[in-house]
Design an enzyme around this catalytic site. Structure first.
Site, short mmCIF file in Angstrom:
data_model
loop_
_atom_site.label_atom_id
_atom_site.label_comp_id
_atom_site.label_asym_id
_atom_site.label_seq_id
_atom_site.Cartn_x
_atom_site.Cartn_y
_atom_site.Cartn_z
CG ASN A 177 -19.01 17.48 3.01
OD1 ASN A 177 -19.63 18.50 3.32
ND2 ASN A 177 -17.75 17.28 3.36
CE LYS B 31 -12.34 30.72 1.84
NZ LYS B 31 -13.13 29.92 0.91
CG ASN C 174 -17.81 41.25 7.84
OD1 ASN C 174 -16.85 41.69 7.22
ND2 ASN C 174 -17.71 40.79 9.06
CE1 TYR D 72 -12.45 30.23 5.55
CE2 TYR D 72 -12.04 32.46 6.34
CZ TYR D 72 -12.71 31.59 5.50
OH TYR D 72 -13.62 32.07 4.61
CB ALA E 218 -17.32 22.94 -1.09
CB SER F 63 -12.49 35.66 2.85
OG SER F 63 -12.60 36.39 4.04
CG ASN G 68 -12.98 20.57 3.96
OD1 ASN G 68 -13.52 19.51 4.19
ND2 ASN G 68 -13.59 21.56 3.35
CB ILE H 212 -22.86 32.31 0.59
CG1 ILE H 212 -22.44 33.07 1.86
CG2 ILE H 212 -22.78 33.22 -0.63
CD1 ILE H 212 -20.96 33.46 1.93
CG ASP I 135 -15.26 15.54 1.15
OD1 ASP I 135 -14.35 16.17 0.59
OD2 ASP I 135 -15.46 15.57 2.38
CB VAL J 194 -19.75 44.84 22.36
CG1 VAL J 194 -19.06 45.75 21.34
CG2 VAL J 194 -21.26 44.83 22.12
P1 NAD Z 1 -21.32 27.35 4.89
O1 NAD Z 1 -20.55 26.54 5.86
O2 NAD Z 1 -22.73 27.70 5.23
O3 NAD Z 1 -21.31 26.64 3.45
C1 NAD Z 1 -20.23 25.85 3.01
C2 NAD Z 1 -20.82 24.57 2.46
O4 NAD Z 1 -19.75 23.74 1.99
C3 NAD Z 1 -21.59 23.75 3.51
O5 NAD Z 1 -22.84 23.39 2.98
C4 NAD Z 1 -20.71 22.53 3.75
O6 NAD Z 1 -21.48 21.39 4.07
C5 NAD Z 1 -19.99 22.40 2.42
N1 NAD Z 1 -18.68 21.75 2.49
C6 NAD Z 1 -17.66 22.02 3.33
N2 NAD Z 1 -16.62 21.22 3.07
C7 NAD Z 1 -16.98 20.41 2.03
C8 NAD Z 1 -16.34 19.38 1.31
N3 NAD Z 1 -15.10 18.98 1.62
N4 NAD Z 1 -16.99 18.78 0.29
C9 NAD Z 1 -18.27 19.17 -0.03
N5 NAD Z 1 -18.93 20.14 0.63
C10 NAD Z 1 -18.29 20.76 1.65
O7 NAD Z 1 -20.47 28.67 4.59
P2 NAD Z 1 -20.87 29.98 3.80
O8 NAD Z 1 -20.95 31.09 4.78
O9 NAD Z 1 -22.00 29.72 2.89
O10 NAD Z 1 -19.53 30.20 2.97
C11 NAD Z 1 -19.39 29.74 1.63
C12 NAD Z 1 -17.97 30.06 1.17
O11 NAD Z 1 -17.75 31.45 1.28
C13 NAD Z 1 -16.87 29.38 1.99
O12 NAD Z 1 -15.84 28.99 1.12
C14 NAD Z 1 -16.41 30.48 2.90
O13 NAD Z 1 -15.06 30.31 3.30
C15 NAD Z 1 -16.57 31.72 2.03
N6 NAD Z 1 -16.73 32.95 2.78
C16 NAD Z 1 -17.70 33.04 3.74
C17 NAD Z 1 -17.84 34.21 4.48
C18 NAD Z 1 -18.86 34.31 5.58
O14 NAD Z 1 -18.69 35.15 6.48
N7 NAD Z 1 -19.92 33.52 5.59
C19 NAD Z 1 -17.00 35.30 4.22
C20 NAD Z 1 -16.04 35.18 3.21
C21 NAD Z 1 -15.91 34.00 2.50
C1 WQD Z 2 -17.75 41.45 13.19
C2 WQD Z 2 -17.56 42.49 14.29
C3 WQD Z 2 -16.23 41.70 16.12
C4 WQD Z 2 -19.13 38.70 17.50
C5 WQD Z 2 -15.17 36.97 10.13
C6 WQD Z 2 -13.99 36.24 9.57
C7 WQD Z 2 -13.79 36.60 8.12
C8 WQD Z 2 -15.07 36.40 7.30
C9 WQD Z 2 -16.25 37.03 7.96
C10 WQD Z 2 -15.00 34.27 6.23
C11 WQD Z 2 -16.14 42.53 14.84
C12 WQD Z 2 -17.64 41.99 16.57
C13 WQD Z 2 -18.50 39.70 16.79
C14 WQD Z 2 -19.55 38.95 18.83
C15 WQD Z 2 -18.69 41.19 18.64
N1 WQD Z 2 -15.40 35.02 7.17
N2 WQD Z 2 -18.29 40.92 17.37
N3 WQD Z 2 -19.31 40.19 19.34
O1 WQD Z 2 -14.42 39.01 12.43
O2 WQD Z 2 -15.14 40.71 10.69
O3 WQD Z 2 -14.94 38.37 10.04
O4 WQD Z 2 -16.33 36.63 9.34
O5 WQD Z 2 -14.22 34.51 5.36
O6 WQD Z 2 -12.76 35.79 7.66
O7 WQD Z 2 -12.83 36.59 10.32
O8 WQD Z 2 -16.80 39.01 11.51
O9 WQD Z 2 -19.03 38.75 12.48
O10 WQD Z 2 -17.06 37.71 13.68
O11 WQD Z 2 -17.30 40.19 13.66
O12 WQD Z 2 -18.49 42.28 19.17
O13 WQD Z 2 -20.09 38.08 19.52
O14 WQD Z 2 -18.39 42.15 15.40
O15 WQD Z 2 -15.30 42.04 17.09
O16 WQD Z 2 -15.84 43.86 15.15
P1 WQD Z 2 -15.23 39.33 11.25
P2 WQD Z 2 -17.61 38.82 12.85
#
Ligand code: NAD
Ligand code: WQD
Length: 353
Positions: free
Chosen positions: A41, A165, A191, A161, A90, A133, A108, A21, A67, A229
């Site tokens: 990091n 948050k 998502n 996790y 991060a 999230s 972390n 992101i 970090d 699925v």
């Molecule tokens: P990502 O893992 O691709 O990016 C996170 C980045 O943070 C990475 O580049 C990693 O190297 C860096 N990082 C981790 N720990 C660190 C530390 N201690 N010091 C410095 N850098 C560090 O994840 P993302 O999908 O881009 O998610 C970004 C943020 O959004 C995260 O906080 C994640 O929890 C949150 N988020 C993600 C999702 C999702 O589904 N991708 C959904 C909701 C919230």
């Molecule tokens: C989506 C749908 C699964 C994989 C997670 C984290 C949440 C947030 C986003 C960070 C669900 C189904 C998935 C597969 C499947 N992350 N599925 N087969 O679980 O909604 O959310 O990511 O904050 O905290 O929990 O996302 O992409 O894993 O699943 O059928 O191999 O796809 O059951 O219905 P989820 P997901």
């Protein structure tokens, strides 16, 4: 002359900016005219992502490797640059891994955020946009309050996790109360999927993907034989899980709007925690169908038993973000799948060359 005086532009510090992101947000920050410095990091990302961002924006990306738990290193960054605001991505994000390594996740994510806040305080930096999230809405909430509004009950999340948050949201609220003029915008992402339209940056998970979209994309490209699925007997329109998938570029733009809002006279703590979703719920089978259509590839799947901890439905009421930030999602499921496919098919091994 101190470096901070030499670099008199105001910078946005983007922690975790090399990640999925974060990297997309850099592109949108740049087109909105912001200067930024990435602090990461690289524990779950690669510098190659930053090189590619640099190509898209046609400008060097300022990068400091470190970090967020390393106070000295962070202090050095705040000395070197005049940091106006922080966009804080991060963190570690794998739900299953957090159950196995809870201490790493708390250290972390929670401890890392505490160190960051203390360094911000030392340097009189008072604005932060935080990546939360939809996971903070618990299982009971998703049963009773769909579509989810920001004031729906949170907490009692089912994994470490999710709790990191929830705890960070509460820590930020306490810090806001204790610090004069400190401002927080918390964005609760639903998502995130998709990739930049160039197909040069995207999601590059390590090993077997946990999330649906990268798994579908890797199946379509032939890297995985079939998709499991998880559950076909949910109380949803086709029995499979329903989620609010949001294009990562729309999500990135929400950060640009949040930065504008946090610096504006309209900033209001009551409206500073916002759902970032489309408001639409789509099932696993709908996502497979949409992906097959845009990729012209078959995505083989088998319906297997439910995944532990999964819920039936989760989608946002995203009206507050529209009202407060003037932000709303613009990209539909076809665009999400098309852009994911472009990234996956152009980069079957992700950033690895
Ligand atoms: P990502 O893992 O691709 O990016 C996170 C980045 O943070 C990475 O580049 C990693 O190297 C860096 N990082 C981790 N720990 C660190 C530390 N201690 N010091 C410095 N850098 C560090 O994840 P993302 O999908 O881009 O998610 C970004 C943020 O959004 C995260 O906080 C994640 O929890 C949150 N988020 C993600 C999702 C999702 O589904 N991708 C959904 C909701 C919230
Ligand atoms: C989506 C749908 C699964 C994989 C997670 C984290 C949440 C947030 C986003 C960070 C669900 C189904 C998935 C597969 C499947 N992350 N599925 N087969 O679980 O909604 O959310 O990511 O904050 O905290 O929990 O996302 O992409 O894993 O699943 O059928 O191999 O796809 O059951 O219905 P989820 P997901």
């Amino acid at each position: 002359m101190k470096p901070a005086e030499a670099l008199k532009n105001a910078y946005i510090l983007v922690t975790g900016g090399a990640g999925y992101i974060g990297s997309h947000t850099l592109v949108e920050l740049s087109s909105a005219g912001y200067d930024f410095v990435v602090y990461d990091n690289l524990c779950n990302s690669s510098q190659e992502a930053l090189k590619r961002v640099s190509k898209i924006i046609n400008k060097d990306v300022k990068f400091e490797q470190g970090d967020i738990r390393d106070k000295k290193a962070l202090q050095n960054v705040f000395e070197k640059y005049n940091i106006d605001s922080v966009v804080h991505f991060a963190g570690l994000k794998a739900v299953g891994e957090s159950v196995i390594k809870p201490l790493e996740y708390y250290d972390n994510n929670v401890n890392g955020t505490l160190v960051l806040l203390s360094v911000m305080k030392e340097h009189n930096c008072k604005k932060i946009v935080f990546s939360s999230s939809a996971t903070v809405y618990n299982e009971v909430t998703t049963k009773n309050y769909i579509p989810l509004k920001e004031d729906s009950p949170t907490g009692a999340t089912t994994n470490p996790y999710g709790r990191t948050k929830q705890f960070i949201e509460e820590i930020l609220q306490d810090f806001y109360i204790s610090e004069l003029d400190f401002k927080v915008v918390t964005l609760r992402y639903f998502n995130p999927v998709g990739a930049h339209e160039s197909g040069t940056i995207g999601e590059d998970p390590n090993g077997v993907p946990n999330n649906l979209m990268p798994f579908i994309a890797q199946t379509a490209v032939g890297k995985r034989e079939y998709l499991s699925v998880f559950g076909g007997d949910y109380d949803t329109y086709d029995g499979t899980g329903v989620r609010d998938y949001i294009h990562v570029v729309d999500l990135a733009n929400a950060h640009v709007k949040a930065l504008k809002y946090i610096s504006s006279a309209n900033f209001n703590i009551k409206n500073a925690t916002l759902n970032i979703g489309t408001g639409q719920g789509n099932s696993v089978l709908s996502m497979i169908k949409a992906f097959e259509k845009v990729s012209n590839k078959k995505v083989l799947y088998k319906i297997v038993k439910r995944r532990e901890g999964d819920i039936a439905k989760c989608f946002a009421d995203a009206s507050l973000a529209k009202e407060v930030l003037g932000w709303q999602a613009t990209k539909n499921i076809e665009t999400m799948c098309k852009d994911s496919w472009k990234w996956q098919s152009n980069n079957p091994k992700g950033y690895e060359t």
